[in-house]
Design a protein around this motif. Structure first.
Motif, PDB file in Angstrom:
ATOM      1  N   ARG A 214       0.819  -1.215   0.000  1.00 19.95           N
ATOM      2  CA  ARG A 214       0.000   0.000   0.000  1.00 19.95           C
ATOM      3  C   ARG A 214       0.852   1.265   0.000  1.00 19.95           C
ATOM      4  O   ARG A 214       0.610   2.204   0.762  1.00 19.95           O
ATOM      5  CB  ARG A 214      -0.967  -0.011   1.187  1.00 19.95           C
ATOM      6  N   GLY A 215       1.890   1.244  -0.847  1.00 24.61           N
ATOM      7  CA  GLY A 215       2.732   2.415  -1.011  1.00 24.61           C
ATOM      8  C   GLY A 215       3.820   2.582   0.019  1.00 24.61           C
ATOM      9  O   GLY A 215       4.570   3.559  -0.022  1.00 24.61           O
ATOM     10  N   VAL A 216       3.950   1.619   0.961  1.00 21.81           N
ATOM     11  CA  VAL A 216       4.958   1.718   2.018  1.00 21.81           C
ATOM     12  C   VAL A 216       5.937   0.557   1.870  1.00 21.81           C
ATOM     13  O   VAL A 216       5.532  -0.587   1.654  1.00 21.81           O
ATOM     14  CB  VAL A 216       4.300   1.684   3.410  1.00 21.81           C
ATOM     15  N   ASP A 217       7.236   0.828   1.984  1.00 24.37           N
ATOM     16  CA  ASP A 217       8.254  -0.214   1.946  1.00 24.37           C
ATOM     17  C   ASP A 217       8.458  -0.761   3.356  1.00 24.37           C
ATOM     18  O   ASP A 217       8.829  -0.009   4.277  1.00 24.37           O
ATOM     19  CB  ASP A 217       9.574   0.332   1.407  1.00 24.37           C
ATOM     20  N   LEU A 218       8.189  -2.061   3.523  1.00 24.77           N
ATOM     21  CA  LEU A 218       8.311  -2.716   4.824  1.00 24.77           C
ATOM     22  C   LEU A 218       9.461  -3.711   4.781  1.00 24.77           C
ATOM     23  O   LEU A 218       9.719  -4.338   3.753  1.00 24.77           O
ATOM     24  CB  LEU A 218       7.015  -3.446   5.175  1.00 24.77           C
ATOM     25  N   SER A 219      10.124  -3.868   5.902  1.00 23.32           N
ATOM     26  CA  SER A 219      11.254  -4.791   5.996  1.00 23.32           C
ATOM     27  C   SER A 219      11.070  -5.699   7.204  1.00 23.32           C
ATOM     28  O   SER A 219      10.810  -5.221   8.320  1.00 23.32           O
ATOM     29  CB  SER A 219      12.566  -4.004   6.125  1.00 23.32           C
ATOM     30  N   PHE A 220      11.196  -7.024   6.963  1.00 19.93           N
ATOM     31  CA  PHE A 220      10.972  -8.019   8.022  1.00 19.93           C
ATOM     32  C   PHE A 220      12.118  -9.033   8.065  1.00 19.93           C
ATOM     33  O   PHE A 220      12.848  -9.209   7.090  1.00 19.93           O
ATOM     34  CB  PHE A 220       9.686  -8.814   7.763  1.00 19.93           C
ATOM     35  N   PHE A 221      12.225  -9.703   9.209  1.00 21.49           N
ATOM     36  CA  PHE A 221      12.909 -10.993   9.268  1.00 21.49           C
ATOM     37  C   PHE A 221      11.943 -11.960   9.939  1.00 21.49           C
ATOM     38  O   PHE A 221      11.007 -11.540  10.632  1.00 21.49           O
ATOM     39  CB  PHE A 221      14.251 -10.904  10.015  1.00 21.49           C
ATOM     40  N   SER A 222      12.135 -13.243   9.707  1.00 18.00           N
ATOM     41  CA  SER A 222      11.138 -14.212  10.184  1.00 18.00           C
ATOM     42  C   SER A 222      11.770 -15.299  11.041  1.00 18.00           C
ATOM     43  O   SER A 222      12.977 -15.574  10.948  1.00 18.00           O
ATOM     44  CB  SER A 222      10.413 -14.876   9.003  1.00 18.00           C
ATOM     45  N   THR A 223      10.943 -15.895  11.880  1.00 19.48           N
ATOM     46  CA  THR A 223      11.325 -17.071  12.664  1.00 19.48           C
ATOM     47  C   THR A 223      10.248 -18.138  12.482  1.00 19.48           C
ATOM     48  O   THR A 223       9.102 -17.826  12.149  1.00 19.48           O
ATOM     49  CB  THR A 223      11.459 -16.744  14.163  1.00 19.48           C
ATOM     50  N   ILE A 224      10.616 -19.380  12.705  1.00 18.83           N
ATOM     51  CA  ILE A 224       9.675 -20.490  12.604  1.00 18.83           C
ATOM     52  C   ILE A 224       9.639 -21.235  13.929  1.00 18.83           C
ATOM     53  O   ILE A 224      10.684 -21.573  14.502  1.00 18.83           O
ATOM     54  CB  ILE A 224      10.062 -21.450  11.461  1.00 18.83           C
TER      55      ILE A 224
END
Length: 286
Positions: A214-224
């Protein structure tokens, strides 16, 4: 892995998958290497207890342990029940609690083939705007991430994600012998050029996912997260994939600081995702 071959052949294949010699397995399992050899060649018919004992040391998945038992002439011992079965209420509520507690960050529950089971409201970051055909159950998150009509076009580091996910899926395919994962891997490879895979950075503690939403750059890291001592096939095969903000701007966006990436109000428990806005049918929210 074919289930109609002799149990000794199947055990030998699992041993080779684990890169163990007969002597290595014998030492780990506390039996003689001669006995392992006799079992693998069919000169000895293993007892039910021995099948389970060797399978335990070979780290064979519970589903495949049942197959080994059946091939050896014994009844399966590990149960498989749907996640909505009454006697899995506690496990189901634990999963929902994890998903709810992780908001406003995305989190979802997948099965052993990466099919989506449950998701919290923030997971719309990944589900929003993808092709409706990809949102027909079962919704496969690996496919959704790499398919040209999934959320791949919104990934700002697509080749990095491919370079992480495809080898990971190949390892899982090799470890489990699941032909469905083999087919999925072949499909996902076809969506890009294999020679252009970007190898993971050894300095990364987890896969970074950078996505435009929605026009915003998001940055994540993930865990399981998985159930650590499951003796039920269903529970062994479910996993919670939780995403965490990798920078402050993502944190603020998810909390509503920008007004564009904040999740909608969470629906009531067991509410089904609707058909609008790219939400898949039949996948329950936490």
């Amino acid at each position: 892995m074919s289930a109609d071959r002799p149990v000794g052949e199947l055990l030998r294949e699992w041993r080779r998958r684990r890169h163990l010699s007969q002597l290595d397995l014998a030492i780990q399992a506390g039996v003689s290497s001669r006995h392992v050899s006799f079992v693998e060649t069919g000169r000895t018919t293993p007892s039910r207890r021995m099948v389970l004992h060797l399978a335990e040391h070979l780290q064979v998945p519970l589903r495949e342990r049942n197959r080994l038992l059946v091939v050896a002439g014994y009844a399966p011992v590990f149960r498989e029940r749907p996640l909505d079965a009454p006697d899995l209420t506690a496990a189901r509520e634990a999963l929902r609690q994890i998903l709810r507690g992780h908001e406003p960050n995305p989190a979802l529950v997948v099965d052993h083939r990466w099919n989506l089971i449950l998701a919290n409201s923030a997971a719309d970051v990944f589900l929003d705007g993808v092709a409706p055909a990809l949102l027909e159950p079962p919704v496969n998150m690996m496919r959704l991430g790499l398919h040209p009509e999934g959320f791949a076009p919104r990934l700002l580091n697509l080749e990095q994600v491919r370079g992480f996910l495809l080898p990971r899926l190949a390892r899982q395919m090799h470890r489990t012998g699941d032909p469905h994962l083999s087919d999925l891997h072949a499909e996902l490879v076809s969506y890009g050029v294999p020679d252009q895979l970007e190898p993971p950075d050894p300095a990364d503690i987890a896969l970074p996912v950078r996505i435009r939403h929605r026009g915003v750059d998001l940055s994540f890291f993930s865990t399981i997260t998985t159930f650590g001592a499951a003796f039920d096939i269903t529970l062994e095969e479910v996993a919670v994939e939780a995403y965490f903000p990798a920078d402050m701007s993502t944190t603020l966006a998810l909390r509503g600081g920008t007004g564009s990436a904040a999740p909608d109000t969470a629906p009531s428990e067991q509410a089904h995702l609707g058909n609008g806005g790219g939400s898949p049918r039949g996948i329950r929210r936490s």
